[in-house]
Design a protein around this motif. Structure first.
Motif, mmCIF file in Angstrom:
data_model
loop_
_atom_site.group_PDB
_atom_site.id
_atom_site.type_symbol
_atom_site.label_atom_id
_atom_site.label_comp_id
_atom_site.label_asym_id
_atom_site.label_seq_id
_atom_site.Cartn_x
_atom_site.Cartn_y
_atom_site.Cartn_z
ATOM 1 N N CYS A 54 0.769 -0.617 -0.008
ATOM 2 C CA CYS A 54 0.288 -0.081 -0.401
ATOM 3 C C CYS A 54 0.562 1.105 -0.155
ATOM 4 C CB CYS A 54 -0.646 0.161 1.322
ATOM 5 S SG CYS A 54 -1.099 1.417 1.820
ATOM 6 N N ILE A 55 0.671 2.452 -0.784
ATOM 7 C CA ILE A 55 1.353 3.784 -0.899
ATOM 8 C C ILE A 55 0.611 4.923 0.326
ATOM 9 C CG2 ILE A 55 3.037 2.726 -2.904
ATOM 10 C CD1 ILE A 55 0.576 4.678 -3.874
ATOM 11 N N CYS A 85 -8.679 3.549 -0.570
ATOM 12 C CA CYS A 85 -9.961 2.963 0.148
ATOM 13 C C CYS A 85 -11.181 3.434 1.013
ATOM 14 C CB CYS A 85 -9.591 1.337 0.568
ATOM 15 S SG CYS A 85 -8.101 1.480 0.926
ATOM 16 N N CYS A 132 -7.802 -0.659 -6.080
ATOM 17 C CA CYS A 132 -7.071 -0.651 -5.853
ATOM 18 C C CYS A 132 -5.321 0.588 -6.480
ATOM 19 C CB CYS A 132 -6.263 -0.882 -4.451
ATOM 20 S SG CYS A 132 -4.462 -0.478 -4.075
ATOM 21 N N CYS A 168 -1.127 7.492 -2.413
ATOM 22 C CA CYS A 168 -2.756 7.456 -3.468
ATOM 23 C C CYS A 168 -3.734 8.083 -3.836
ATOM 24 C CB CYS A 168 -2.936 5.985 -1.815
ATOM 25 S SG CYS A 168 -4.512 5.334 -3.370
HETATM 26 S S1 SF4 Z 1 -6.532 1.747 -1.964
HETATM 27 FE FE1 SF4 Z 1 -6.167 1.722 0.001
HETATM 28 S S2 SF4 Z 1 -4.960 0.194 -0.461
HETATM 29 FE FE2 SF4 Z 1 -4.286 0.412 -2.205
HETATM 30 S S3 SF4 Z 1 -2.545 2.079 -1.801
HETATM 31 FE FE3 SF4 Z 1 -4.733 3.326 -1.689
HETATM 32 S S4 SF4 Z 1 -4.603 3.495 0.290
HETATM 33 FE FE4 SF4 Z 1 -3.070 1.322 -0.049
#
Ligand code: SF4
Length: 343
Positions: A14-15, A23, A117, A19
């Motif tokens: 996970c970044i 999520c 994601c 991001c």
């Molecule tokens: S969608 Fe959620 S799990 Fe995926 S990189 Fe972004 S924060 Fe992390």
């Protein structure tokens, strides 16, 4: 229990605050009972906040009450207050697992990442068919959870569907048409009927009905709603590019591995293939429109957002399946005619 993974699975990380979506945005966050039990023991302002913002939703699930489409624990630095305050081990199961998805068939379990994601979507867009080399191979089928002959038949049918979807000799629209035709025969066999050739299809109304249906869905983001509306206006003149098709193949592979074997319970192989057809037409046309405008939303984001808005919504997926059952324009032969118009 044998676990099967695509080769990129373990590289994923996970970044977090880098991001471009998250999520922690747009979704209600489920709180499983074990995690909630722990939260009930936390004696601190954070514990009080967690308890005051947990409620039971209309599906009977315990969830965090989001505000303005954001998880209430997603802070201004785009980091998680629960992670910071209580540690990763006390995230709810949903938060700890996403975007990892386990599809459990009793004696084997397929593990994939979700396209909703952005970081996982990037991994999948870089992958190819060989990334899923361990899928559908020599599974030992001895579970009491399903009929072994049926599962063996469906695994073979899925492998053949993958071959058709990755047939580089044909444009993607034809591959999808071949996959529909093949699975119509598979469906006949599942229904106990003799497979017979499909009748000629009719696609006179173009793709408008597919866009109308998507516009009627529950939509979370205004950006997505506008993108859909603008694409719908010009859908039948927009040409899906060969470049898009190369990327869409990765989405189709993800989708078929994630959903095809649901047919072991539903006894319906057409739902998953027809949903891929809808995704192809909507995202492919949106990509063509956005290419003209210098990609205000990147191709990865178009596919990722489709996954988040449509694929990950239980209500939208149910609505799609219901339309497939109700509307004859979704009959395999009519979708094939529609796809042939795209080439
Ligand atoms: S969608 Fe959620 S799990 Fe995926 S990189 Fe972004 S924060 Fe992390």
């Amino acid at each position: 229990m044998r676990d099967i993974y695509p080769d990129f699975y373990r590289e994923f990380k996970c970044i977090a605050n880098r991001c471009e979506d998250s999520c922690c945005k747009d979704w209600d966050i489920d709180v499983d009972s074990e995690t909630e039990k722990f939260y009930n023991t936390v004696n601190s302002p954070l514990g009080d906040k967690i308890r005051s913002l947990t409620y039971t939703d209309e599906y009977g699930e315990r969830v965090f009450k989001s505000s303005d489409g954001r998880c209430p624990f997603w802070n201004d630095d785009m980091l998680c207050d629960i992670y910071i305050g209580l540690g990763e081990e006390h995230l709810s199961r949903t938060c700890a697992n996403f975007p990892r998805v386990k599809i459990d068939f009793g004696d084997f379990r397929e593990n994939i990442l979700s396209f909703a994601c952005p970081e996982a979507a990037r991994f999948m867009l870089k992958s190819d068919r060989s990334s899923y080399a361990d899928f559908g191979g020599d599974y030992e089928l001895e579970s009491s959870e399903y009929d072994e002959d049926n599962m063996s038949f469906l695994l073979k049918a899925r492998n053949r569907s993958v071959e058709l979807l990755t047939n580089e000799d044909e444009p993607f629209a034809y591959r999808l048409a071949d996959c529909l035709e093949f699975n119509a025969q598979v469906q006949s066999l599942l229904d106990g009927n003799e497979p017979s050739p499909l009748a000629d299809g009719n696609a006179d109304g173009g793709t408008e009905f597919i866009f109308d249906m998507h516009k009627d869905f529950e939509i979370m983001s205004d950006t997505w709603k506008q993108a859909l509306t603008k694409t719908a206006v010009r859908a039948d003149e927009l040409k899906i590019s060969a470049d898009f098709e190369r990327d869409f193949e990765k989405f189709a592979l993800y989708y078929i591995y994630r959903y095809y074997l649901e047919s072991v319970n539903s006894n319906d192989v057409m739902y998953s293939v027809k949903r891929i057809v809808c995704a192809y037409l909507v995202t492919g046309k949106m990509d063509a429109l956005f290419a003209e405008k210098g990609y205000p939303l990147s191709r990865m984001r178009i596919l990722q957002r489709y996954s988040k808005e449509v694929e990950h919504s239980y209500d939208n997926t149910e609505a799609l399946n219901a339309e497939f059952d109700r509307d004859s324009r979704f009959e395999a032969e009519n979708l094939i005619a529609l796809l042939e118009n795209e080439v």
